[in-house]
Design an enzyme around this catalytic site. Structure first.
Site, PDB file in Angstrom:
ATOM      1  CG  ASN A 267      -1.499  -1.477   1.474  1.00  0.00           C
ATOM      2  OD1 ASN A 267      -2.336  -1.701   0.659  1.00  0.00           O
ATOM      3  ND2 ASN A 267      -1.058  -2.060   2.783  1.00  0.00           N
ATOM      4  CD  GLU A 300       5.235  -6.598  -0.078  1.00  0.00           C
ATOM      5  OE1 GLU A 300       4.800  -5.859  -1.165  1.00  0.00           O
ATOM      6  OE2 GLU A 300       5.513  -7.511  -0.246  1.00  0.00           O
ATOM      7  CG  HIS A 303       5.587  -3.992  -5.028  1.00  0.00           C
ATOM      8  ND1 HIS A 303       5.422  -4.442  -6.431  1.00  0.00           N
ATOM      9  CD2 HIS A 303       5.205  -5.187  -4.553  1.00  0.00           C
ATOM     10  CE1 HIS A 303       5.145  -5.571  -6.529  1.00  0.00           C
ATOM     11  NE2 HIS A 303       4.926  -6.376  -5.211  1.00  0.00           N
TER      12      HIS A 303
HETATM   13  N1  BES Z   1       1.242  -7.487  -3.685  1.00  0.00           N
HETATM   14  C1  BES Z   1       1.791  -8.542  -2.836  1.00  0.00           C
HETATM   15  C2  BES Z   1       0.791  -9.010  -1.658  1.00  0.00           C
HETATM   16  C3  BES Z   1      -0.668  -9.553  -2.247  1.00  0.00           C
HETATM   17  C4  BES Z   1      -0.739 -10.508  -2.824  1.00  0.00           C
HETATM   18  C5  BES Z   1      -1.550  -8.920  -1.359  1.00  0.00           C
HETATM   19  C6  BES Z   1      -2.088 -10.897  -3.103  1.00  0.00           C
HETATM   20  C7  BES Z   1      -2.980  -9.613  -1.778  1.00  0.00           C
HETATM   21  C8  BES Z   1      -3.095 -10.780  -2.472  1.00  0.00           C
HETATM   22  C9  BES Z   1       2.949  -8.454  -2.411  1.00  0.00           C
HETATM   23  O1  BES Z   1       3.724  -7.576  -2.864  1.00  0.00           O
HETATM   24  C10 BES Z   1       3.677  -9.637  -2.551  1.00  0.00           C
HETATM   25  O2  BES Z   1       4.012 -10.306  -3.518  1.00  0.00           O
HETATM   26  N2  BES Z   1       4.080 -10.215  -1.292  1.00  0.00           N
HETATM   27  C11 BES Z   1       4.684 -11.578  -1.276  1.00  0.00           C
HETATM   28  C12 BES Z   1       5.994 -11.467  -0.710  1.00  0.00           C
HETATM   29  C13 BES Z   1       7.083 -11.260  -1.635  1.00  0.00           C
HETATM   30  C14 BES Z   1       8.526 -11.302  -0.994  1.00  0.00           C
HETATM   31  C15 BES Z   1       7.197 -12.276  -2.825  1.00  0.00           C
HETATM   32  C16 BES Z   1       3.918 -12.308  -0.228  1.00  0.00           C
HETATM   33  O3  BES Z   1       2.841 -11.852   0.390  1.00  0.00           O
HETATM   34  O4  BES Z   1       4.066 -13.665  -0.102  1.00  0.00           O
HETATM   35 ZN    ZN Z   2       4.897  -8.362  -4.738  1.00  0.00          ZN
END
Ligand code: BES
Ligand code: ZN
Length: 875
Positions: A267, A300, A303
């Site tokens: 976010n 994050e 992003h």
């Molecule tokens: N945007 C995602 C989180 C997300 C994904 C929220 C699907 C809601 C639904 C975030 O940037 C992400 O990809 N997080 C990963 C960790 C990352 C190091 C690959 C996660 O949450 O596992």
């Molecule tokens: Zn991500």
């Protein structure tokens, strides 16, 4: 469920939203049982549509007014969640008041309560559970957010952007007003309200701006944020240096919450994290967890440019932000730690998660063509294969060419919602390269199989390379892909030989070949002898590779390949050949089990080689997983794989007892007092890899118990506990109990205690699992706990999960059906291993299909679970 709620959404049906949202003003009266949301949208018609349709889900509508006048009921309707306002003017102001119940929100999408604090999760489609809105990433607008809440219970009120006002209200309430100066899609909206401790720091950008950094956590957890804060600052510096990208606001907030579906969420200026991706101290976090925190914090943060400033046009483009940002966090980790060891870990993950997905019923392209529930497409393919696709472009264009492409991508698309095609076009245009064929990686599912054969005569060495991709659901015919394929050549003495293509003058030690055709033959000249080829060095292409390497070739590469990754890979493939032969030999009852002595000796040599990085040696000592071996078999022999792998582990332990004792002691000492550095982690990894082999012998239970008692860090304590967990010794129960009592008030550590038992190889594992479901600390409402117990069992305990009587499958499906109402996103993820039935023996096949049928027969099946169950079940 109504069938239209299971509608298939298609990329080919994309159409822009027919209105522009000029601004959005949100006022929240926060209350756990009944929160009122007052939303004011300024809209301008930009396409052809008489009616205004806004998304909504699980909202109680209180009122709708248009340009200041409350609308009569015949001017609008709510249906299947959405709100339609009929015949609206070209410009309008719409005010909508809704009510929601955050305390009852067990799906953890939208606004919910975690440990007494309010927080949000809006990606992908959670914003519609907060208010009516065009909840799609190509609708971007400016947000102004007012939060009102009880001051004593919720002293901290946060949202995106900058706080522009705050003050007191009557009845002990207070308010804060936040404005985000950047346009953003609804999925990046966030708010947090709670009683939180602040960990504060600052960062000076390279252009000289000072940024306020805050990490907000439950009281008492402040001291466990230091590492995350350091990681954040490192990530900020790295992105400036490597990508030329600087942070764009004066404030960056991070909040840790205990109930969270994912790892973390980007976010705008208010990242929300699963507590496990922030909190760490030596007593409670392992080296792997420190490394995970560093990577997630960076991911994050990254992003902010790749995702937020440039977002996705639609959710089919998800890999535009996720594949790219995973590649960026991988590059970051490689720069912070050992690059080859990072690469090994990435390839392990790819093989463990993405290859099975790509070869099974849920296979889909990096840019999917259709979905029923977008939550089901946050997959290893979109993320990890997506990152591999970016990595291949990086390889094909070189670091400088890649950076030019990034610069052009940012220049062209900053502030907009873009597509994967836009990204490739920028790479192509900045480098004057044709990437048309390369783009098939985005549209074609399945892991390419590459087969290499060779021939040597008259000083000319020919390599014939064929590629082929098996059909996947909906894609019967596959085209050849454009891929970089790095190779080297070694002599019988282990020395590198020059790589010179016929017709060329220049030679190198290593060369990136570009494959485009179904078949190529490359002729190398000037060679004194038939070389041993080192193929797909660094895993330049995410493929399954079949080579004609003999055991002796593998041993040679293992000992001498100058590409560290390729050395590890040679060991893995050597072990795989032996283990598959052993499984086959056991199955046909013959005595033709392969002789493992040479492999065991080669492994010992690597492990003992002090000139090599300890972290790398630990990687060499870890045999291919049971799942990886299973992936190589037409019909999976669950018990045979387990038995063969255990037997090889015992051979290794028996041959190298002295070496392992000395490695354990030397590297435990070399690690010194705990510090979460890559170097320290490497020493601990090698010492504990050695301990794991020693611990196969119950006579060494005391050694493990002693390590558990004296460890000054969680990595060493867990390594010892893992050894004891698999032994039939009195110390097992006692130590597990001690661990529980010591950490029963620390949820993140208690998760490890649940996992250990889910991973137990004991025949009574299922009885124990059922007992643990009734443990007072177990809850189906906390995703970390569900993953710790049920996810660990289904994904990482093959021998338990695939129990021949089908009890493992039934256990999983019972839990999935519980989650159908509580948290279908988590339920759908847990169900995925059931799609593997196709490759099981007939008995297990029948049991698994029967359990999938039980899911599909359940009433009111959530869209998430329906999609996975129906695709997994398809014949
Ligand atoms: N945007 C995602 C989180 C997300 C994904 C929220 C699907 C809601 C639904 C975030 O940037 C992400 O990809 N997080 C990963 C960790 C990352 C190091 C690959 C996660 O949450 O596992
Ligand atoms: Zn991500």
């Amino acid at each position: 469920m109504k069938t239209d709620e299971r509608r298939v959404i298609r990329l080919s049906e994309y159409a822009p939203y027919p209105f522009r949202v000029d601004s959005l003003d949100l006022v929240f009266d926060l209350d756990p049982a009944k929160t009122r949301v007052h939303s004011t949208l300024a809209l301008t018609r930009s396409g052809h549509a008489d009616d205004l349709v806004l998304d909504g889900d699980d909202l109680t509508l209180v009122s709708v007014s248009l340009d200041g006048k409350e609308l009569p009921a015949d001017r609008y309707s709510t249906d299947g969640g959405s709100l339609t306002v009929r015949d609206v003017p070209d410009r309008l102001t719409l005010e909508v008041v809704t009510e929601i119940a955050p305390a009852d929100n067990t799906k953890l999408e939208g606004l919910y309560v975690s440990d007494g604090m309010f927080c949000t999760q809006c990606e992908a489609e959670g914003f519609r559970r907060i208010t009516y809105f065009p909840d799609r990433p190509d609708v971007m607008t400016r947000y102004k957010v007012t939060l009102r809440a009880d001051k004593a219970a919720y002293p901290v009120l946060l949202s995106n952007g900058n706080r522009v006002d705050q003050g007191k209200l009557k009845d002990g309430r207070h308010y804060a007003v936040w404005e985000d100066p950047f346009n953003k899609p609804s999925y990046l909206f966030a708010l947090v309200a709670g009683d939180l401790e602040r960990v504060h720091d600052t960062f000076r950008t390279r252009s000289g701006r000072d940024i306020e950094l805050n990490i907000w956590v439950e009281h008492g957890n402040g001291p466990r944020c230091a590492f995350a804060m350091q990681s954040l600052k490192k990530a900020m510096t790295w992105d400036e240096e490597v990508y030329g990208l600087e942070y764009d606001l004066d404030l960056f907030n991070v909040v840790a919450v205990s109930a969270f579906n994912m790892g973390a969420m980007e976010n705008k200026s208010l990242n929300i994290f699963n507590a496990k991706a922030i909190l760490a101290d030596p007593d409670t976090a392992t080296d792997a967890e420190y490394e995970y925190i560093e990577a997630v914090v960076a991911h994050e943060y990254f992003h902010n440019w790749t995702g937020n400033r440039i977002t996705c046009r639609d959710w089919f483009q998800l890999s535009l932000k996720e594949g790219l940002t995973v590649f960026r966090d991988q590059q970051f980790s490689a720069d912070m730690r050992s690059a080859p060891v990072e690469r090994i870990n990435q390839v392990r993950t790819l093989r463990a998660r993405q290859f099975p997905e790509d070869g099974g019923p849920l296979a889909h392209p990096v840019r999917p063509d259709s979905y029923i529930e977008i939550n089901n497409f946050y997959t290893a393919t979109v993320y990890d294969k997506g990152a591999e696709v970016i990595r291949m472009m990086h390889r094909l264009l070189g670091a400088d060419g890649y950076r030019k492409g990034i610069d052009l991508y940012v220049a062209r698309h900053d502030g907009t919602a873009a597509t994967c095609d836009d990204f490739v076009a920028a790479m192509q245009d900045a480098n004057r390269r044709d990437l048309l064929q390369f783009k098939r990686w985005y549209s074609q599912a399945g892991t390419p199989q590459v087969e290499v054969s060779d021939h040597f005569a008259d000083g000319v060495y020919s390599l014939t390379i064929r590629q082929h991709t098996d059909p996947t659901p909906g894609q019967p015919d596959k085209q050849p892909l454009h891929m970089p394929f790095e190779i080297g050549l070694l002599g019988r003495d282990g020395a590198s030989l020059p790589v010179r293509l016929e017709g060329e003058v220049a030679y190198t030690d290593s060369r990136v070949l570009e494959l485009r055709e179904a078949e190529h033959t490359f002729r190398f000249v000037g060679l004194p002898e038939k070389p041993v080829p080192s193929l797909n060095r660094g895993f330049t292409a995410p493929i399954r590779l079949k080579t004609a390497h003999s055991a002796a070739d593998r041993a040679l590469l293992m000992a001498h390949d100058p590409d560290t990754f390729a050395r590890w890979e040679a060991g893995q493939q050597y072990a795989t050949d032996l283990l598959l032969a052993a499984v086959a030999a056991r199955a046909d009852g013959s005595n033709s089990a392969p002789d493992t002595a040479e492999f065991v000796a080669a492994l010992g040599q690597c492990a003992a080689d002090d000139s090599l990085d300890p972290a790398f040696r630990a990687q060499v000592l870890a045999l291919p997983s049971e799942d990886y071996l299973a992936e190589q078999m037409a019909v999976i022999d669950v018990e045979g794989i387990h038995a063969a792998r255990e037997a090889l582990r015992r051979d290794i332990a028996a041959a190298h007892g002295d070496l392992f004792r000395s490695l354990r002691d030397t590297h435990r000492a070399a690690a010194g007092p705990f510090a979460p550095t890559a170097e320290g982690a490497g020493h601990r990894a090698l010492a504990n890899a050695a301990l794991a082999y020693l611990g196969l012998d119950p006579a060494n239970a005391d050694l493990a118990a002693e390590q558990y008692r004296t460890a000054d860090n969680m990595t060493d304590a867990m390594a010892a506990l893992r050894v004891l967990n698999d032994l039939e010794v009195p110390q097992r129960v006692a130590t597990l109990e001690h661990f529980h009592d010591r950490f029963k008030d620390d949820p993140l550590v208690l998760d490890k205690w649940f996992s250990l038992q889910a991973l137990s190889q004991r025949p009574d594992v299922l009885d124990r699992l059922r007992e643990l479901l009734a443990h007072p600390a177990f809850s189906m409402r906390n995703p970390n706990r569900v993953r710790a117990l049920i996810g660990a069992f289904a994904n990482s305990n093959p021998i338990g999960f695939h129990a021949a009587d089908g009890r493992g499958y039934a256990f999983l499906v019972d839990r999935v059906l519980e989650l159908n109402t509580l948290n279908p996103l988590i339920g759908a993820r847990l169900l995925q291993p059931m799609g593997r039935w196709r490759r099981m023996d007939d008995t297990r096949k029948a049991l698994m299909k029967q359990e999938l049928d039980r899911v599909l027969a359940a009433p009111d099946l959530a869209r998430d679970i329906y999609e996975i169950a129906s695709k997994a079940r398809a014949e």
